[in-house]
Design a protein around this motif. Structure first.
Motif, PDB file in Angstrom:
ATOM      1  N   THR A 518      12.762 -31.609 -46.427  1.00 60.59           N
ATOM      2  CA  THR A 518      11.955 -31.431 -45.220  1.00 60.59           C
ATOM      3  C   THR A 518      11.482 -32.793 -44.737  1.00 60.59           C
ATOM      4  OG1 THR A 518      10.035 -31.045 -46.620  1.00 60.59           O
ATOM      5  CG2 THR A 518      11.105 -29.095 -45.691  1.00 60.59           C
ATOM      6  N   CYS A 519      11.074 -32.812 -43.474  1.00 57.74           N
ATOM      7  CA  CYS A 519      10.646 -34.063 -42.852  1.00 57.74           C
ATOM      8  C   CYS A 519       9.351 -34.575 -43.489  1.00 57.74           C
ATOM      9  CB  CYS A 519      10.437 -33.826 -41.359  1.00 57.74           C
ATOM     10  SG  CYS A 519       9.733 -35.238 -40.508  1.00 57.74           S
ATOM     11  N   ARG A 520       9.221 -35.888 -43.548  1.00 61.08           N
ATOM     12  CA  ARG A 520       8.024 -36.503 -44.101  1.00 61.08           C
ATOM     13  C   ARG A 520       6.813 -36.202 -43.206  1.00 61.08           C
ATOM     14  NH1 ARG A 520       8.088 -42.919 -44.282  1.00 61.08           N
ATOM     15  NH2 ARG A 520       7.771 -42.515 -42.082  1.00 61.08           N
ATOM     16  N   ASN A 521       7.066 -36.043 -41.899  1.00 63.09           N
ATOM     17  CA  ASN A 521       5.964 -35.893 -40.947  1.00 63.09           C
ATOM     18  C   ASN A 521       5.722 -34.459 -40.502  1.00 63.09           C
ATOM     19  OD1 ASN A 521       5.984 -38.750 -40.916  1.00 63.09           O
ATOM     20  ND2 ASN A 521       7.558 -38.702 -39.312  1.00 63.09           N
ATOM     21  N   CYS A 522       6.706 -33.583 -40.729  1.00 64.25           N
ATOM     22  CA  CYS A 522       6.627 -32.230 -40.178  1.00 64.25           C
ATOM     23  C   CYS A 522       6.997 -31.209 -41.253  1.00 64.25           C
ATOM     24  CB  CYS A 522       7.619 -32.047 -39.029  1.00 64.25           C
ATOM     25  SG  CYS A 522       7.627 -33.354 -37.807  1.00 64.25           S
ATOM     26  N   ASP A 523       6.523 -29.988 -41.072  1.00 59.13           N
ATOM     27  CA  ASP A 523       6.955 -28.902 -41.948  1.00 59.13           C
ATOM     28  C   ASP A 523       8.261 -28.331 -41.420  1.00 59.13           C
ATOM     29  OD1 ASP A 523       4.736 -29.225 -43.489  1.00 59.13           O
ATOM     30  OD2 ASP A 523       3.589 -27.633 -42.530  1.00 59.13           O
ATOM     31  N   VAL A 536      18.025 -36.023 -40.447  1.00 60.14           N
ATOM     32  CA  VAL A 536      17.242 -36.249 -39.232  1.00 60.14           C
ATOM     33  C   VAL A 536      16.311 -35.065 -38.997  1.00 60.14           C
ATOM     34  CG1 VAL A 536      17.365 -36.678 -36.745  1.00 60.14           C
ATOM     35  CG2 VAL A 536      19.193 -37.512 -38.235  1.00 60.14           C
ATOM     36  N   CYS A 537      15.069 -35.367 -38.605  1.00 61.01           N
ATOM     37  CA  CYS A 537      14.153 -34.313 -38.169  1.00 61.01           C
ATOM     38  C   CYS A 537      14.350 -34.132 -36.671  1.00 61.01           C
ATOM     39  CB  CYS A 537      12.702 -34.696 -38.466  1.00 61.01           C
ATOM     40  SG  CYS A 537      11.517 -33.573 -37.689  1.00 61.01           S
ATOM     41  N   HIS A 538      14.664 -32.918 -36.256  1.00 54.58           N
ATOM     42  CA  HIS A 538      14.949 -32.693 -34.835  1.00 54.58           C
ATOM     43  C   HIS A 538      13.687 -32.656 -33.993  1.00 54.58           C
ATOM     44  CE1 HIS A 538      19.286 -31.002 -35.371  1.00 54.58           C
ATOM     45  NE2 HIS A 538      19.159 -32.282 -35.655  1.00 54.58           N
ATOM     46  N   TYR A 539      12.526 -32.657 -34.645  1.00 57.14           N
ATOM     47  CA  TYR A 539      11.318 -32.692 -33.834  1.00 57.14           C
ATOM     48  C   TYR A 539      10.824 -34.124 -33.618  1.00 57.14           C
ATOM     49  CZ  TYR A 539       6.934 -31.904 -31.692  1.00 57.14           C
ATOM     50  OH  TYR A 539       5.923 -31.944 -30.790  1.00 57.14           O
ATOM     51  N   CYS A 540      10.606 -34.872 -34.724  1.00 60.82           N
ATOM     52  CA  CYS A 540       9.981 -36.186 -34.569  1.00 60.82           C
ATOM     53  C   CYS A 540      10.996 -37.324 -34.697  1.00 60.82           C
ATOM     54  CB  CYS A 540       8.855 -36.379 -35.581  1.00 60.82           C
ATOM     55  SG  CYS A 540       9.441 -36.627 -37.264  1.00 60.82           S
ATOM     56  N   ALA A 541      12.264 -36.984 -34.960  1.00 60.35           N
ATOM     57  CA  ALA A 541      13.338 -37.967 -35.026  1.00 60.35           C
ATOM     58  C   ALA A 541      13.259 -38.861 -36.265  1.00 60.35           C
ATOM     59  CB  ALA A 541      13.409 -38.828 -33.763  1.00 60.35           C
TER      60      ALA A 541
HETATM   61 ZN   LIG Z   1       9.597 -34.551 -38.241  1.00 57.10          ZN
END
Ligand SMILES: [Zn+2]
Ligand SMILES: [Zn+2]
Length: 811
Positions: A518-523, A536-541
């Motif tokens: 999972t993303c470091r910044n987002c769930d 790649v996180c598709h929300y925060c890139a």
């Molecule tokens: Zn993210």
């Protein structure tokens, strides 16, 4: 006083300071024992009234003498969240220029920092406290029309933002900065009447150049030479021989080159179209607000109705505004409008500030009569609007996901109401909000139930992935879909494949311990992109290197699963090595113009298989597409959003509509694990009516829109405790407000409150997020409760909140 073209009055006031009022409303203060010269406008007479005092705001002291105070005031709003106008005094020298809709610079706040604001009112009511002075009026002409002033005021009230935020959001930076204007020397044709009786004769080339110049009025030398297909010689000769003069002008960099008139193709309407047009035509002729919902199946010729409506409006000397989803703004669409309606201003998000500003000014000055654009084009500063059209009105991209969180379609309806003109909302799959409005008679429903030329809607087959799926879980294509592709390609047809998920693997996990990347910044789960060799996180890139070992249990069994467009492309390329495959998603379409290049190549047959995300599903018209495949119809179905079923139905119906548009017919295969789901089953039968009926029953049962209004309040902070504490603080405010609310409006619609609860994606971009959801039959009651609670809420410095009225993003 400035001296103008003549002096109408020279006034000397002996006893104190008195204002002078002219019958045209201008007023000036004359100082004791000094003459005041006043500019004369030819053809008008002026009465000078040295006794008028009240009207202009002079204060009269008890002794009867007058003292000068600031007489004119301007209410200014700023790009700040507080919905409040601040009253400033207008210094004498700015009386003539201060006006509603212009920007000013004024000192703001305790430090009196100079910032830019919009003037929203000019008046003579002195404020209770000493007013500061505005410093500069920035614009020669108002940037915002009267209708847009009213629209932005409504927008602030409805979406609970400030008027300043609304105004700064609608006026493009380019228009604000005056970018895109340059000084240039132009040639101006001298009127025939002004030519001397025996003007020197002209050569053939010079005559041709003069004809072009007369048609355009004025033009740059180079441009005229190009148009007349001659060198600079004949053009300069026009000046030497006295047929033209050189003059300095402000040139808009984005003014189109004057060319030949576009050819007009007349199109015969079919019976359905004629029936629809016969209802719309009188509405345009008579004017007045009226909303039409045009429900036409894909390929039924809705655009032809739009074009007729625009042409008819232009013939009546009025202007037309067309909103289309950003992705629908293809050159193909634009050319279609240009071919029939002449010059069209196109407003989309890829325009630079200067270009956007250039269009804005051309629209405001009435040089362009047709505006086609995405969401924000609803604010185009047309001054004589006759009709608004919203194509694909169901599209979620009309809703802005940042403050001010407005819905372009809904604002368009409000604008039509304010301007008292008709509006057409068109779609093959109308939003349930608009459908509801048509059902209860607020909108007039018009239908185009058949495709043009009696072409049938394509046959749709559902492929049940539980029984007939691909041979292994690493593959995406079922034998049936693969076979259909071979067949279609073998007959020279083209294929479109939809998979609404980008990347390579969408699920990276460890089967030994259950770890999921999972993303470091987002769930949110990370997606593996093979081309970039990154997660790649598709929300925060956020990007991370893919792990080889599970970071938790150190086993080497980490698995890359789930199918994205990148992986699908690899599979197709290996199975269809004889065909050219092109992927279209936001990863491959980043360069400006790439979208168009791909569509051109596909149209010309240089690409056989076009595959990608929902980008390929919208509005494209390729007659040679004989097969559309949906790789996984369930992708958007199971997200926590009450619109998930509606969006899935719309997407499937739209993508299915991409085929069967030519003589060679078309076929659609939809792969799904839930063929019995109504969104999928009914999209397969092209049955919007049955879907709407079923989905409306669900919405009614749960009091969801369109039956009740919804508002969402998100509280977020990088500190979990701070977010939670403020959410609790708001919750008690809501409880209080709701009890008041019941008392104040007995029998009124009840406001239902859900929350605070953690958002579906609790941590997003490093913010912890809680939300409230408010539901009520009346939008007014929602506004009232939210205003009451937010007005008294004490917001800590490390917490933010966002209000979303009629939310579309439920993450
Ligand atoms: Zn993210
Ligand atoms: Zn593990």
């Amino acid at each position: 006083m400035s001296k103008g073209r003549g002096i109408a009055a020279s006034v000397r006031v002996v006893n104190g300071i008195r204002p002078i009022t002219f019958i045209d409303g201008r007023s000036f203060a004359a100082e004791t024992n000094k003459s005041t010269d006043v500019e004369r406008i030819p053809g008008r007479t002026y009465n000078v009234d040295v006794n008028a005092t009240l009207e202009t705001g002079l204060e009269t002291s008890s002794a009867g003498a007058t003292k000068a105070v600031a007489r004119l005031f301007a209410d200014i709003v700023f790009d700040r969240p507080m919905d409040q106008a601040y009253t400033y005094a207008v210094p004498d020298e700015l009386h003539a220029t201060a006006a509603i809709g212009k920007r000013v610079e004024a000192p703001f706040g305790r430090g009196d920092q100079t910032i830019v604001g919009f003037c929203v009112r000019v008046h003579h009511d002195p404020p209770t406290r000493d007013a500061k002075f505005i410093e500069v009026v920035l614009d020669d002409e108002p940037l915002v029309t009267d209708a847009l002033m009213r629209l932005t005021r409504w927008m602030a009230d409805y979406y609970l933002c400030s008027w300043g935020q609304a105004l700064f959001a609608v006026v493009p930076a380019g228009a604000r900065e005056k970018a895109g204007v340059r000084e240039a020397v132009v040639l101006e044709a001298i009127l025939e009447a002004e030519l001397p009786p025996a003007a020197p004769s002209l050569t053939a080339k010079q005559t041709a150049a003069l004809a072009h110049l007369r048609r355009a009025g004025a033009m740059e030398l180079r441009q005229l030479a190009r148009l007349a297909q001659c060198g600079p010689g004949p053009v300069s000769a026009l000046v030497e021989k006295g047929y033209a003069r050189r003059t300095q002008r402000q040139i808009d960099r984005f003014a189109p080159v004057v060319g030949d008139d576009s050819p007009i193709t007349l199109v015969e309407l079919n019976d359905d179209q004629r029936r629809v047009w016969s209802t719309i035509e009188p509405a345009i002729a008579n004017g007045g607000f009226r909303a039409f919902l045009l429900h036409g199946v894909t390929g039924s010729g809705k655009t032809e109705i739009y074009l007729q409506a625009i042409e008819d409006t232009l013939r009546r000397g009025k202007e037309a505004l067309v909103l289309v989803p950003e992705i629908g703004l293809t050159p193909q669409t634009i050319e279609r409008f240009r071919g029939r309606c002449g010059e069209v201003a196109v407003l989309h998000s890829h325009l630079g500030d200067a270009e956007r500003g250039g269009y804005w000014r051309r629209i405001a000055s009435g040089q362009v009569h047709v505006v086609v654009g995405a969401r924000s084009a609803v604010f185009a500063p047309t001054r004589n609007l006759g009709i608004i059209i919203v194509d694909e009105e169901h599209e979620s991209s009309f809703k802005q996901d940042a403050t001010p969180r407005y819905h372009g379609r809904d604002l368009a309806v409000m604008r039509a109401r304010l301007e008292n003109i008709p509006i057409i909302l068109g779609s093959a799959t109308p939003s349930l909000e608009s459908w509801h409005n048509a059902q209860r008679g607020q909108y007039t429903l018009l239908t185009l139930p058949r495709r043009v030329l009696d072409r049938p809607l394509p046959l749709v087959e559902l492929v049940d992935l539980r029984h007939d799926g691909p041979p292994t879980r690493h593959h995406a294509l079922s034998p049936k879909l693969e076979h259909a592709m071979k067949e279609a390609l073998g007959r020279g047809g083209q294929v479109m494949l939809l998979l609404n998920r980008r990347g390579y693997s969408t699920h990276i996990h460890c089967p030994a311990c259950g770890y999921v990347a999972t993303c470091r910044n987002c769930d949110l789960a990370m997606t593996y992109h093979r081309q970039r060799a990154a997660l790649v996180c598709h929300y925060c890139a956020y990007e991370a290197a893919p792990e080889e070992r599970c970071p938790v249990c150190q086993q080497v069994t980490i698995r890359f699963q789930g199918m994205g467009t990148e992986k699908l492309q690899a599979e197709i390329e290996s199975k269809f090595s004889g065909s050219v495959v092109q992927r279209m998603d936001s990863d491959t379409m980043q360069r400006p113009g790439s979208h168009q290049r791909v569509l051109d190549a596909f149209r010309e047959g240089r690409i056989q298989i076009l595959m990608g995300t929902q980008m390929i599903a919208k509005g494209l018209d390729f007659p040679n597409v004989t097969l559309v495949g949906v790789v996984n119809a369930d992708v958007g179905l199971h997200i926590p959003d009450f619109r998930a079923a509606e969006r899935t139905f719309q997407l499937l119906a739209q993508v299915a509509g991409r085929t069967g548009r030519g003589a060679s017919g078309g076929r659609v295969l939809i792969q799904t694990y839930t063929p019995e789901h109504p969104s999928i089953a009914l999209a397969g039968r092209h049955d919007f009516l049955a879907f709407a009926k079923q989905e409306m029953a669900f919405r009614r049962q749960h009091a969801y829109p369109p039956f009740e209004r919804l508002a969402r309040l998100i509280v977020r902070s990088q500190k979990l405790e701070a977010a939670r504490d403020f959410a609790d603080h708001l919750a008690s405010g809501f409880r209080q407000a709701l009890s008041h609310h019941g008392d104040r409006r007995p029998g009124g619609p009840a406001v239902k409150l859900l929350g605070p609860a953690e958002c579906a994606v609790f941590r997003l971009n490093n913010y912890f997020r809680f939300h409230f959801q408010l539901q009520c039959a009346s939008a007014g009651a929602l506004h009232e409760v939210l205003r009451e609670v937010l007005a008294t809420a004490r917001v800590p410095g490390n917490v933010e909140y966002q209000v979303d009225i009629d939310p579309h993003n439920m993450l």
